[in-house]
Design a protein around this motif. Structure first.
Motif, PDB file in Angstrom:
ATOM      1  N   ARG A   1      47.294  53.795  31.628  1.00  0.00           N
ATOM      2  CA  ARG A   1      46.189  53.417  30.745  1.00  0.00           C
ATOM      3  C   ARG A   1      46.723  52.858  29.423  1.00  0.00           C
ATOM      4  O   ARG A   1      46.157  51.918  28.864  1.00  0.00           O
ATOM      5  N   ARG A   2      47.800  53.455  28.936  1.00  0.00           N
ATOM      6  CA  ARG A   2      48.386  52.940  27.689  1.00  0.00           C
ATOM      7  C   ARG A   2      48.871  51.500  27.884  1.00  0.00           C
ATOM      8  O   ARG A   2      48.641  50.625  27.041  1.00  0.00           O
ATOM      9  N   LEU A   3      49.526  51.252  29.025  1.00  0.00           N
ATOM     10  CA  LEU A   3      50.025  49.907  29.305  1.00  0.00           C
ATOM     11  C   LEU A   3      48.869  48.921  29.505  1.00  0.00           C
ATOM     12  O   LEU A   3      48.924  47.776  29.040  1.00  0.00           O
ATOM     13  N   ALA A   4      47.826  49.367  30.208  1.00  0.00           N
ATOM     14  CA  ALA A   4      46.668  48.485  30.419  1.00  0.00           C
ATOM     15  C   ALA A   4      46.012  48.132  29.095  1.00  0.00           C
ATOM     16  O   ALA A   4      45.611  46.985  28.864  1.00  0.00           O
ATOM     17  N   ALA A   5      45.895  49.115  28.196  1.00  0.00           N
ATOM     18  CA  ALA A   5      45.298  48.859  26.887  1.00  0.00           C
ATOM     19  C   ALA A   5      46.145  47.874  26.091  1.00  0.00           C
ATOM     20  O   ALA A   5      45.625  47.067  25.316  1.00  0.00           O
ATOM     21  N   ALA A   6      47.473  47.924  26.298  1.00  0.00           N
ATOM     22  CA  ALA A   6      48.366  47.024  25.557  1.00  0.00           C
ATOM     23  C   ALA A   6      48.151  45.564  25.920  1.00  0.00           C
ATOM     24  O   ALA A   6      48.457  44.669  25.133  1.00  0.00           O
ATOM     25  N   THR A   7      47.616  45.297  27.116  1.00  0.00           N
ATOM     26  CA  THR A   7      47.379  43.908  27.521  1.00  0.00           C
ATOM     27  C   THR A   7      46.190  43.287  26.794  1.00  0.00           C
ATOM     28  O   THR A   7      46.029  42.070  26.798  1.00  0.00           O
ATOM     29  N   GLY A   8      45.345  44.129  26.174  1.00  0.00           N
ATOM     30  CA  GLY A   8      44.143  43.618  25.533  1.00  0.00           C
ATOM     31  C   GLY A   8      43.015  43.375  26.512  1.00  0.00           C
ATOM     32  O   GLY A   8      41.968  42.838  26.141  1.00  0.00           O
ATOM     33  N   GLN A   9      43.208  43.753  27.773  1.00  0.00           N
ATOM     34  CA  GLN A   9      42.174  43.563  28.784  1.00  0.00           C
ATOM     35  C   GLN A   9      41.460  44.878  29.070  1.00  0.00           C
ATOM     36  O   GLN A   9      42.011  45.963  28.881  1.00  0.00           O
ATOM     37  N   SER A  10      40.246  44.748  29.556  1.00  0.00           N
ATOM     38  CA  SER A  10      39.529  45.926  30.034  1.00  0.00           C
ATOM     39  C   SER A  10      40.078  46.301  31.405  1.00  0.00           C
ATOM     40  O   SER A  10      40.774  45.511  32.050  1.00  0.00           O
ATOM     41  N   VAL A  11      39.749  47.511  31.852  1.00  0.00           N
ATOM     42  CA  VAL A  11      40.166  47.932  33.185  1.00  0.00           C
ATOM     43  C   VAL A  11      39.609  46.976  34.235  1.00  0.00           C
ATOM     44  O   VAL A  11      40.282  46.610  35.200  1.00  0.00           O
ATOM     45  N   GLU A  12      38.376  46.551  34.036  1.00  0.00           N
ATOM     46  CA  GLU A  12      37.749  45.604  34.973  1.00  0.00           C
ATOM     47  C   GLU A  12      38.547  44.311  35.052  1.00  0.00           C
ATOM     48  O   GLU A  12      38.788  43.776  36.141  1.00  0.00           O
ATOM     49  N   GLU A  13      38.981  43.814  33.913  1.00  0.00           N
ATOM     50  CA  GLU A  13      39.742  42.561  33.903  1.00  0.00           C
ATOM     51  C   GLU A  13      41.112  42.728  34.538  1.00  0.00           C
ATOM     52  O   GLU A  13      41.603  41.830  35.228  1.00  0.00           O
ATOM     53  N   VAL A  14      41.738  43.878  34.315  1.00  0.00           N
ATOM     54  CA  VAL A  14      43.033  44.147  34.941  1.00  0.00           C
ATOM     55  C   VAL A  14      42.891  44.146  36.461  1.00  0.00           C
ATOM     56  O   VAL A  14      43.681  43.516  37.179  1.00  0.00           O
ATOM     57  N   ILE A  15      41.864  44.812  36.958  1.00  0.00           N
ATOM     58  CA  ILE A  15      41.657  44.888  38.404  1.00  0.00           C
ATOM     59  C   ILE A  15      41.269  43.522  38.971  1.00  0.00           C
ATOM     60  O   ILE A  15      41.697  43.136  40.060  1.00  0.00           O
ATOM     61  N   GLN A  16      40.483  42.758  38.217  1.00  0.00           N
ATOM     62  CA  GLN A  16      40.112  41.417  38.678  1.00  0.00           C
ATOM     63  C   GLN A  16      41.339  40.536  38.823  1.00  0.00           C
ATOM     64  O   GLN A  16      41.457  39.739  39.769  1.00  0.00           O
ATOM     65  N   ASP A  17      42.282  40.674  37.894  1.00  0.00           N
ATOM     66  CA  ASP A  17      43.539  39.924  37.998  1.00  0.00           C
ATOM     67  C   ASP A  17      44.269  40.262  39.288  1.00  0.00           C
ATOM     68  O   ASP A  17      44.809  39.374  39.964  1.00  0.00           O
ATOM     69  N   VAL A  18      44.304  41.541  39.631  1.00  0.00           N
ATOM     70  CA  VAL A  18      44.979  41.947  40.863  1.00  0.00           C
ATOM     71  C   VAL A  18      44.241  41.399  42.074  1.00  0.00           C
ATOM     72  O   VAL A  18      44.853  40.945  43.045  1.00  0.00           O
ATOM     73  N   MET A  19      42.911  41.407  42.019  1.00  0.00           N
ATOM     74  CA  MET A  19      42.127  40.832  43.113  1.00  0.00           C
ATOM     75  C   MET A  19      42.389  39.343  43.263  1.00  0.00           C
ATOM     76  O   MET A  19      42.324  38.784  44.361  1.00  0.00           O
ATOM     77  N   ASP A  20      42.716  38.687  42.161  1.00  0.00           N
ATOM     78  CA  ASP A  20      42.997  37.245  42.188  1.00  0.00           C
ATOM     79  C   ASP A  20      44.427  36.931  42.607  1.00  0.00           C
ATOM     80  O   ASP A  20      44.802  35.757  42.676  1.00  0.00           O
ATOM     81  N   GLY A  21      45.235  37.959  42.870  1.00  0.00           N
ATOM     82  CA  GLY A  21      46.589  37.722  43.361  1.00  0.00           C
ATOM     83  C   GLY A  21      47.698  38.033  42.379  1.00  0.00           C
ATOM     84  O   GLY A  21      48.877  37.900  42.714  1.00  0.00           O
TER      85      GLY A  21
END
Length: 618
Positions: free
Chosen positions: A188-208
């Protein structure tokens, strides 16, 4: 406050709802029966149908049971509110039945808790797929939560729903929104560091994409790799494979757009195509020449005149026939035709004139070259007018030469000025589909060749402001460029991460990233242990709250973090980032039960509790 899985999934799927939605069979009655039988309705129906003949819906017990479970699951996912309503309606049946039992209308503290616990346990047992999946911890948790939650819900909802709120507060206060583990805290700390929401992080993974390819996390991945152990092995093994796979996907996409139907070596495919066209061309010429032994008198006289005026063409023609060991066409002594020209003779003379005109143009003799070209053009017109078959064969041969020339030009496209290339490609498009295909195939061959020598090519192709990127966007089919851009972006990001982690030495940002590892929030496990008075948990938790100093993550923790950062599975990433998924579902269900009303609420809550804990594999 962390977002629930339901909210995350709703956000991700909202944009795809129209296209991805598929109708599911209504399971209203079966859902209600699940509520009435503490989740045993599917087993009961399967058992009954298993003794019936197939004509009446019979079959193997396990097959029928699994089919029913799939249908119920699909219905619940597609219609969560409706499914809950029917489950609660079914739950009224045992609740009403209990009312008919002497003493059942006024169950007191301990008895009410016992009944509620038994209901939760029954629903837990009914929901698990196999009895072998039952765990002591899951059974105990279903019983204990139901024993507390059922009475609270039943008694509280009779007073304007206050008890339901107390239950939610109790469960949320016990487990909270904190991360479940140290691994989840770090992620969660690393995800927050990207400036993205959890939804956006997961969407990126869904996009490849993968989390590790976010530029802000590259230093953290390098820091993980530098510490050795399982995390370093994961990174060292997966990054090269990831780089190779994304590059291959990008190359495959470009090959599909630039040279469809060709797999691998483009030159080899083009050579095979050219050789096949050449063979067909020779066969076509032989057929048309063989069908016309001699040309008409008008063309014969024109050929005699041409050979009399063009000695170089005459000598070349005689040389050809001498080498073929055939009767020459021209009588040098008498300076006239030796015989009536065939159609092949006439076509050879025309080609010799074209060759002579080209030599003169290259030598700077433009006027003489133009005069020779005019004579060749006139002879071509006479032949085309008289012999349509020859005209058709010659047109096919011209297409073959055009394809060969355009392929060669396309191979030079990466070095061409983008503006000049745009003009040149417009001219290619005016020549037809065959020319376009050949030109694009040449570009693809150039890309394949350069990719072997330049690992950074994917990044340059992904950037429309770079020479290679601009060239690709000029020649690539417009309808496919958006998807191609995504593949290139992913391949470029993978290559950049590979270079950064595998070859660069530790930098100041990476040292800083290493120092931050494990400094996330207190996990739910630690909080739970603190609440029970565990001395070790109290020391660890207070240490985090006072100084937020770095606790040394274990090698297993770092390995788990690395696996999630490198994962292309959106479900795995979502599970790793979201806290207590089944608990969040349970709280949502409890709130829905509160809103549904007081009738049968104890049974509904205990059934939902047992069922959800079974779904969560507790």
């Amino acid at each position: 406050m962390a977002r629930t899985t339901e909210e995350i999934l709703a956000g991700i799927r909202a944009r795809q709802a129209q296209s991805s939605a598929t109708p599911v069979e209504s399971q209203r009655f079966r859902t209600a029966m699940q509520g009435a039988t503490y989740n045993f309705a599917d087993e009961i129906e399967a058992a009954v149908r298993s003794v019936l003949p197939e004509s009446l819906g019979g079959g193997e017990y396990e097959q029928i049971r699994d089919e029913l479970r799939q249908k119920l699951s699909a219905y619940k996912k597609a219609n969560p509110g409706e499914a809950l309503s029917y489950e609660l309606a079914g739950a009224l049946v045992p609740a009403i039945g209990m009312m008919a039992v002497p003493g059942g209308q006024a169950l007191g503290g301990a008895r009410l808790a016992a009944v509620a616990g038994a209901e939760g346990l029954g629903s837990y047992l009914g929901e698990v797929e196999e009895l072998s999946d039952v765990t002591p911890g899951g059974a105990a948790l279903a019983t204990s939560i139901s024993a507390v939650g059922g009475p609270l819900a039943q008694k509280g909802l009779s007073v304007a729903g206050a008890g339901g709120s107390q239950l939610i507060k109790y469960v949320r206060g016990k487990f909270g929104d904190a991360p479940a583990t140290a691994v989840q805290s770090e992620l969660r700390r690393l995800a927050a560091a990207t400036g993205q929401s959890v939804e956006e992080v997961i969407q990126d993974v869904m996009d490849g994409r993968i989390m590790a390819e976010n530029k802000t996390l590259q230093a953290s991945v390098r820091a993980l790799q530098s510490q050795g152990g399982g995390a370093a092995r994961e990174i060292t093994e997966r990054l090269p494979a990831r780089r190779q796979a994304t590059t291959a996907a990008a190359m495959e996409g470009m090959q599909e757009g630039l040279s469809p139907g060709v797999s691998g070596n483009v030159i080899k495919a083009m050579k095979a195509t050219d050789e096949e066209l050449g063979r067909l061309e020779r066969e076509a010429y032989e057929a048309v020449f063989g069908g016309i032994p001699n040309v008409n008198t008008k063309i014969a006289r024109e050929i005699e005149s041409i050979l009399g005026r063009f000695p170089d063409a005459r000598r070349a023609l005689t040389s050809i026939y001498n080498k073929r060991n055939t009767v020459p066409l021209w009588d040098e002594e008498r300076n006239i035709l030796r015989r009536v020209p065939t159609l092949e003779d006439a076509e050879i003379v025309r080609r010799l004139l074209d060759d002579e005109a080209s030599v003169l143009f290259r030598a700077g003799s433009g006027t003489e070259g133009a005069a020779t070209a005019d004579v060749a053009k006139a002879l071509r017109g006479m032949l085309d007018e008289s012999y349509a078959g020859l005209r058709s064969v010659r047109a096919d041969a011209a297409v073959r030469r055009e394809m060969r020339d355009q392929f060669d030009t396309g191979r030079k496209a990466l070095a061409m000025n983008a503006d000049e290339l745009e003009v040149a490609f417009d001219q290619v498009k005016a020549k037809g589909d065959a020319a376009i295909r050949a030109f694009r195939a040449g570009v693809m061959d150039a890309i394949r060749n350069r990719s072997r020598r330049s690992p950074s090519l994917m990044g340059r192709l992904a950037d429309p402001d770079r020479q290679e990127g601009a060239v690709l966007r000029i020649v690539f089919p417009d309808e496919s460029i958006e998807q191609m851009q995504k593949r290139l972006d992913i391949a470029a990001g993978s290559q950049e991460l590979y270079n950064k982690v595998m070859f660069n030495s530790m930098t100041a940002p990476e040292q800083a990233a290493r120092s931050l590892m494990g400094t996330g929030d207190i996990s739910a496990f630690e909080m739970r242990e603190m609440l029970t008075g565990n001395p070790a948990a109290l020391i660890s938790g207070l240490g985090k709250m006072i100084s937020n100093a770095m606790p040394q993550m274990s090698d297993a923790d770092r390995t788990s973090v690395a696996r999630v950062l490198l994962s292309d599975d959106p479900q795995l990433v979502m599970k790793a980032l979201t806290d207590n998924t089944q608990l969040d579902k349970l709280l949502a269900k409890i709130q829905q039960v509160v809103n549904a009303g007081a009738a049968g609420v104890r049974t509904g809550v205990t059934q939902q509790t047992g069922g959800l804990l079974a779904e969560g594999n507790y």
